[in-house]
Design a protein around this motif. Structure first.
Motif, PDB file in Angstrom:
ATOM      1  N   PHE A 273       0.945  57.873  76.648  1.00 16.75           N
ATOM      2  CA  PHE A 273       1.393  59.039  75.875  1.00 16.75           C
ATOM      3  C   PHE A 273       2.898  59.283  76.006  1.00 16.75           C
ATOM      4  O   PHE A 273       3.348  60.430  76.097  1.00 16.75           O
ATOM      5  N   HIS A 274       3.665  58.201  76.023  1.00 15.58           N
ATOM      6  CA  HIS A 274       5.119  58.325  76.048  1.00 15.58           C
ATOM      7  C   HIS A 274       5.757  57.948  74.707  1.00 15.58           C
ATOM      8  O   HIS A 274       6.981  57.971  74.590  1.00 15.58           O
ATOM      9  N   ASP A 275       4.930  57.579  73.751  1.00 13.29           N
ATOM     10  CA  ASP A 275       5.496  57.130  72.475  1.00 13.29           C
ATOM     11  C   ASP A 275       6.157  58.289  71.739  1.00 13.29           C
ATOM     12  O   ASP A 275       5.689  59.430  71.780  1.00 13.29           O
ATOM     13  N   GLN A 276       7.253  57.977  71.100  1.00  8.77           N
ATOM     14  CA  GLN A 276       8.009  58.975  70.345  1.00  8.77           C
ATOM     15  C   GLN A 276       7.597  58.917  68.875  1.00  8.77           C
ATOM     16  O   GLN A 276       7.919  57.976  68.170  1.00  8.77           O
ATOM     17  N   SER A 277       6.872  59.930  68.441  1.00  8.25           N
ATOM     18  CA  SER A 277       6.420  59.976  67.054  1.00  8.25           C
ATOM     19  C   SER A 277       7.328  60.886  66.245  1.00  8.25           C
ATOM     20  O   SER A 277       8.252  61.520  66.769  1.00  8.25           O
ATOM     21  N   GLY A 278       7.059  60.954  64.955  1.00  4.83           N
ATOM     22  CA  GLY A 278       7.823  61.852  64.104  1.00  4.83           C
ATOM     23  C   GLY A 278       7.669  63.301  64.529  1.00  4.83           C
ATOM     24  O   GLY A 278       8.615  64.095  64.467  1.00  4.83           O
ATOM     25  N   LEU A 279       6.451  63.656  65.005  1.00  4.81           N
ATOM     26  CA  LEU A 279       6.224  65.021  65.460  1.00  4.81           C
ATOM     27  C   LEU A 279       7.084  65.364  66.670  1.00  4.81           C
ATOM     28  O   LEU A 279       7.640  66.464  66.764  1.00  4.81           O
ATOM     29  N   SER A 280       7.188  64.426  67.611  1.00  4.64           N
ATOM     30  CA  SER A 280       7.985  64.689  68.810  1.00  4.64           C
ATOM     31  C   SER A 280       9.466  64.836  68.458  1.00  4.64           C
ATOM     32  O   SER A 280      10.170  65.657  69.052  1.00  4.64           O
ATOM     33  N   ILE A 282      10.669  65.991  65.652  1.00  4.82           N
ATOM     34  CA  ILE A 282      10.823  67.314  65.039  1.00  4.82           C
ATOM     35  C   ILE A 282      10.835  68.394  66.118  1.00  4.82           C
ATOM     36  O   ILE A 282      11.670  69.320  66.099  1.00  4.82           O
ATOM     37  N   ALA A 283       9.903  68.282  67.078  1.00  3.97           N
ATOM     38  CA  ALA A 283       9.824  69.270  68.154  1.00  3.97           C
ATOM     39  C   ALA A 283      11.088  69.275  68.998  1.00  3.97           C
ATOM     40  O   ALA A 283      11.605  70.338  69.368  1.00  3.97           O
ATOM     41  N   ASN A 284      11.580  68.077  69.325  1.00  2.00           N
ATOM     42  CA  ASN A 284      12.794  67.995  70.132  1.00  2.00           C
ATOM     43  C   ASN A 284      14.000  68.567  69.392  1.00  2.00           C
ATOM     44  O   ASN A 284      14.856  69.238  69.984  1.00  2.00           O
ATOM     45  N   ALA A 285      14.095  68.293  68.087  1.00  2.00           N
ATOM     46  CA  ALA A 285      15.201  68.835  67.298  1.00  2.00           C
ATOM     47  C   ALA A 285      15.124  70.360  67.250  1.00  2.00           C
ATOM     48  O   ALA A 285      16.152  71.050  67.348  1.00  2.00           O
ATOM     49  N   PHE A 286      13.909  70.878  67.126  1.00  7.74           N
ATOM     50  CA  PHE A 286      13.718  72.337  67.101  1.00  7.74           C
ATOM     51  C   PHE A 286      14.165  72.965  68.419  1.00  7.74           C
ATOM     52  O   PHE A 286      14.901  73.963  68.432  1.00  7.74           O
ATOM     53  N   LYS A 287      13.739  72.376  69.540  1.00  7.29           N
ATOM     54  CA  LYS A 287      14.090  72.937  70.841  1.00  7.29           C
ATOM     55  C   LYS A 287      15.585  72.790  71.127  1.00  7.29           C
ATOM     56  O   LYS A 287      16.194  73.651  71.784  1.00  7.29           O
ATOM     57  N   LYS A 288      16.190  71.729  70.631  1.00 10.16           N
ATOM     58  CA  LYS A 288      17.632  71.550  70.824  1.00 10.16           C
ATOM     59  C   LYS A 288      18.401  72.623  70.083  1.00 10.16           C
ATOM     60  O   LYS A 288      19.385  73.188  70.601  1.00 10.16           O
ATOM     61  N   THR A 307       6.229  69.212  74.660  1.00 10.08           N
ATOM     62  CA  THR A 307       6.082  68.700  73.287  1.00 10.08           C
ATOM     63  C   THR A 307       5.745  67.212  73.246  1.00 10.08           C
ATOM     64  O   THR A 307       5.184  66.732  72.272  1.00 10.08           O
ATOM     65  N   GLY A 308       6.089  66.474  74.286  1.00  5.52           N
ATOM     66  CA  GLY A 308       5.880  65.028  74.270  1.00  5.52           C
ATOM     67  C   GLY A 308       4.416  64.650  74.197  1.00  5.52           C
ATOM     68  O   GLY A 308       3.990  63.877  73.325  1.00  5.52           O
ATOM     69  N   VAL A 309       3.598  65.194  75.105  1.00  2.00           N
ATOM     70  CA  VAL A 309       2.168  64.864  75.133  1.00  2.00           C
ATOM     71  C   VAL A 309       1.449  65.340  73.871  1.00  2.00           C
ATOM     72  O   VAL A 309       0.689  64.570  73.273  1.00  2.00           O
ATOM     73  N   PRO A 310       1.643  66.573  73.414  1.00  4.78           N
ATOM     74  CA  PRO A 310       0.933  67.006  72.200  1.00  4.78           C
ATOM     75  C   PRO A 310       1.214  66.140  70.990  1.00  4.78           C
ATOM     76  O   PRO A 310       0.302  65.793  70.238  1.00  4.78           O
ATOM     77  N   SER A 311       2.488  65.781  70.788  1.00 10.01           N
ATOM     78  CA  SER A 311       2.818  64.972  69.612  1.00 10.01           C
ATOM     79  C   SER A 311       2.221  63.575  69.737  1.00 10.01           C
ATOM     80  O   SER A 311       1.748  63.001  68.751  1.00 10.01           O
ATOM     81  N   SER A 312       2.212  63.026  70.946  1.00  8.87           N
ATOM     82  CA  SER A 312       1.620  61.702  71.143  1.00  8.87           C
ATOM     83  C   SER A 312       0.118  61.731  70.893  1.00  8.87           C
ATOM     84  O   SER A 312      -0.437  60.861  70.215  1.00  8.87           O
TER      85      SER A 312
END
Length: 787
Positions: A273-280, A282-288, A307-312
């Motif tokens: 569950f370390h893969d970076q998906s489109g959802l992650s 988006i979440a990272n950009a939002f938190k930044k 956010t990493g685990v949920p998006s994965s």
């Protein structure tokens, strides 16, 4: 540099890490990196600008120079990490950053979090291995068109990779850094702690939590990484006409191509569950973006702490589902059509995951059809019934207990989706695809890692219902989960949350036990499950099923659609004829008093022959009627102001009789003695009292006879009671001499009346009167003809 590192067998993680730090680890690069970090800080904090001192410059320069003299490898990577830590420590952290870090660590302190992480990685890793079986067949099919293979099925490398991962795990625990690759799925930002005792203690606490959790992933990651290399090497051996050539395969694993390294890294990230998906992203950009302001930063972290685990997991849910199978089939078609041959490995893996997911979907449907799996209760009534039964949502019956499968991984949601589909299918014509989709969305949003986002949405849609609980949960989240587990371990009962502060006190050992016990709709205390050692270790929140005649009958009626489960007693009640709003304490007294009497009456009711002859709808009506009657009786006699807990009334001698024709319910109390009336001495009143007493005896005798016919009283008991009652009739009224109601008069005194002399009166002599002599008349008998 890349070629040299590849020849030495260094993993791609080391290469990426070395490239990202290469310029930073030169003396000049380190200083440039430090100055850029300071410039970035000063731009945000113009009123509190930072500068690099000469001493700091010299320290960074010396550290970077030393790194340049070290050979490439593990030790150099560790030294490089320490250099980056020095640069990061130049930037002070805000109070919000420190508070968020401590808060996140507290959320992860439960031992069950560790278990959940290990189990999730195990299940996901096993699924990734199993999916290669159908994927291998799909790859062979596409190979007929492309003329090459892109993957094979193998378990080689699992053991050796895990062993390498153990060493990396040790490095993470001791140094906080993975020398082979920096991986983290817990969204932890760097924090510069002060040198005071409190902050240094918090640093050790947070480092321990995050490092141990990060270390747990390494054996799984390295195992998957190594297996992927052997898988790809086996495919390349086939393509080179050297299928099964161990020497060829080992050489390729030790000297992998860049594409092999990239593919292996991707496979390992998916497995953990370390893969970076489109959802992650988006979440990272939002938190930044939200992180530019301290207030918005805190809000974003509360809404989405991880956010990493949920998006994965969200991505893997689609992959391990029939949808993933369709996607894989489409890409397989593209490869067979010759349009996108480079999709072969990806398409094969998508087919493999889709086949596995479809199987899990079917397994969930099967378990639901056999009553071995639960979904979500369809309404409040069913939720109350499940509480009575000790049943919980989204659970599987394993080892005689209902065990929740929430928050374990994407596979559990696929199982649940299959169960939901089966539940809808069982509705027949009432089945709804919309209901299925809504229940699945509810399951997904109900996952532990998404509750930070789902809870605020509930508050927005229904603030009155969800507002207090959300506020309470947010307050209680400041208490580390390990402390919450301890409070549950030493409490046998679940506790009420009547106000936001209760959520906090229920999280603290000792204080929790002072709060009101939570009760079910029948007034039974709800046990805390798991408790004891299980509160620390049972990540499934296992519940023991509750089985007794009353619960079983209510469950049966619920299953066939004739729900008779009572509603929970509300705070608005009429007590002793007075309408009032009960306090939580008063409501608890009412529930604990009425509950046992309701249960006792229901136990007697369902055992009667009359009840057994009724239809299910009539049985539900009879149950509702008796519950209503008992509760009404209790509310008419209970004392809610008593400082002591009420004792249960002795209910021996109470029976319930069902009219087999009308279904009417009659409560019969044989325990109340029949006392003869007291004589008043007044004829008419005594006649009425005696008649009423006699009628009550007759009614009691008739009731006993009816109970005898219904099988609730034995022949000998009925006979002896009737004989005794008939004996009461001869007793009559109790004669008690009452004081006379007539007034008492005193004897009147004698009165002397004087004598009066009237003298002598002279009366003339009366003349003689001659009477006429009557002649005798002779009446001759009449002669009547024909007489």
């Amino acid at each position: 540099i890349a070629e040299g590192m590849a020849q030495s067998g260094t993993s791609l993680g080391q290469a990426v890490q070395a490239f990202s730090q290469y310029d930073k680890t030169t003396p000049e690069g380190a200083l440039r990196f430090a100055q850029s970090k300071i410039n970035e800080y000063n731009k945000v904090h113009p009123q509190a600008k930072l500068t690099v001192t000469d001493k700091q410059v010299q320290d960074l320069f010396n550290s970077a120079h030393k790194i340049q003299t070290m050979p490439q490898g593990r030790e150099r990577n560790i030294a490089s990490n320490y250099l980056m830590e020095k640069v990061n420590n130049l930037i002070p952290s805000t109070f919000v950053d420190k508070a968020i870090t401590v808060w996140k660590a507290g959320l992860l302190t439960s031992l069950r979090t560790t278990e959940r992480n290990l189990l999730g990685n195990t299940i996901q890793g096993a699924a990734e291995v199993a999916k290669d079986i159908p994927a291998n067949f799909a790859d062979k099919l596409m190979g007929l068109k492309t003329g090459k293979r892109s993957m094979t099925f193998t378990t080689q490398g699992v053991g050796t990779g895990a062993k390498q991962g153990v060493q990396s795990a040790k490095d993470i625990v001791t140094t906080g850094f993975d020398p082979t690759q920096q991986i983290s799925k817990y969204d932890v930002r760097h924090v510069t702690w002060g040198n005071n005792t409190v902050e240094q203690g918090l640093k050790k606490y947070t480092d321990f939590v995050f490092r141990t959790l990060g270390a747990q992933d390494k054996p799984f990651w390295q195992s998957s990484f190594a297996r992927s290399l052997y898988d790809q090497a086996g495919a390349e051996a086939i393509n080179a006409g050297k299928q099964g050539d161990k020497v060829f395969i080992e050489n390729l694993v030790n000297k992998p191509t860049e594409q092999m390294m990239l593919s292996a890294t991707k496979d390992a990230n998916i497995a953990t569950f370390h893969d970076q998906s489109g959802l992650s992203k988006i979440a990272n950009a939002f938190k930044k973006e939200m992180g530019k302001n301290e207030i918005t930063k805190a809000i974003s972290e509360i809404f989405a702490p991880f956010t990493g685990v949920p998006s994965s997991i969200a991505t893997q849910i689609i992959s391990y589902s029939p949808i993933g199978l369709v996607k894989g089939a489409i890409n397989t078609g593209k490869v067979l059509a010759g349009s996108v041959p480079e999709l072969q490995r990806q398409a094969a893996q998508e087919v493999g995951r889709g086949v596995m997911g479809t199987g899990l979907f079917g397994l969930g449907a099967y378990l639901m059809s056999k009553g071995l799996m639960t979904g979500q209760p369809k309404d409040t009534k069913e939720a109350d019934q499940w509480t009575l039964e000790g049943k919980q949502a989204n659970s599987i019956m394993i080892g005689g207990k209902w065990r929740s499968i929430n928050s374990i991984g994407p596979q559990n949601l696929i199982l649940l989706a299959g169960a939901k589909a089966q539940a809808e299918r069982q509705k027949g014509s009432e089945a709804s695809i919309g209901t299925f989709a809504g229940n699945f969305a509810k399951d997904f949003m109900g996952q532990t890692f998404l509750q930070g986002m789902s809870a605020p949405l509930n508050v927005i849609t229904d603030p009155v219902r969800y507002g207090p609980s959300y506020a309470g949960n947010q307050m209680a989240s400041a208490v580390p989960n390990i402390i919450k587990d301890t409070s549950k371990a030493f409490d046998p009962y679940a506790r009420e949350n009547n106000k936001p502060l209760d959520y906090v006190t229920n999280s603290i050992p000792g204080l929790r036990n002072q709060n009101l016990i939570k009760r079910d709709v029948l007034g039974n205390p709800i046990p805390q499950q798991p408790t004891g050692l299980g509160a620390y270790l049972d990540l499934f929140n296992s519940k023991t099923p509750i089985v007794n005649p009353v619960v079983n009958e209510l469950s049966r009626l619920n299953d066939i659609g004739s729900n008779a489960t009572p509603s929970k007693i509300t705070a608005k009640q009429t007590i002793n004829g007075v309408k009032m709003q009960l306090t939580p304490e008063q409501l608890n007294i009412l529930e604990s008093t009425a509950g046992p009497q309701v249960i006792n009456s229901l136990n007697q009711l369902i055992q009667t022959q009359g009840y057994q002859t009724l239809g299910d709808e009539e049985k539900a009506n009879a149950i509702n009627s008796i519950i209503s009657q008992v509760r009404k009786q209790v509310k008419g006699t209970i004392d809610l102001n008593s400082s002591t807990q009420p004792t249960n009334k002795n209910l021996s001698g109470q029976y319930t009789l069902i009219n087999q024709t009308t279904g009417a319910v009659k409560n019969i109390d044989l325990s109340t003695p029949l006392t003869p009336p007291i004589s008043t001495g007044l004829t008419e009143l005594d006649k009425l009292a005696t008649a009423k007493y006699s009628n009550s005896i007759t009614t009691r005798i008739n009731d006993i006879y009816s109970l005898f016919l219904d099988g609730q009283i034995s022949q000998s008991d009925a006979n002896s009671q009737i004989v005794q009652l008939k004996g009461l009739k001869t007793t009559g009224t109790l004669k008690v001499r009452l004081p006379s109601l007539r007034p008492t008069l005193k004897k009147s005194p004698k009165v002397k009346v004087p004598k009066i002399s009237l003298g002598k009166l002279k009366v003339k002599k009366a003349k003689k009167i001659k009477l006429l002599k009557a002649k005798s008349i002779s009446l001759k008998p009449l002669k009547v003809k024909g007489a």
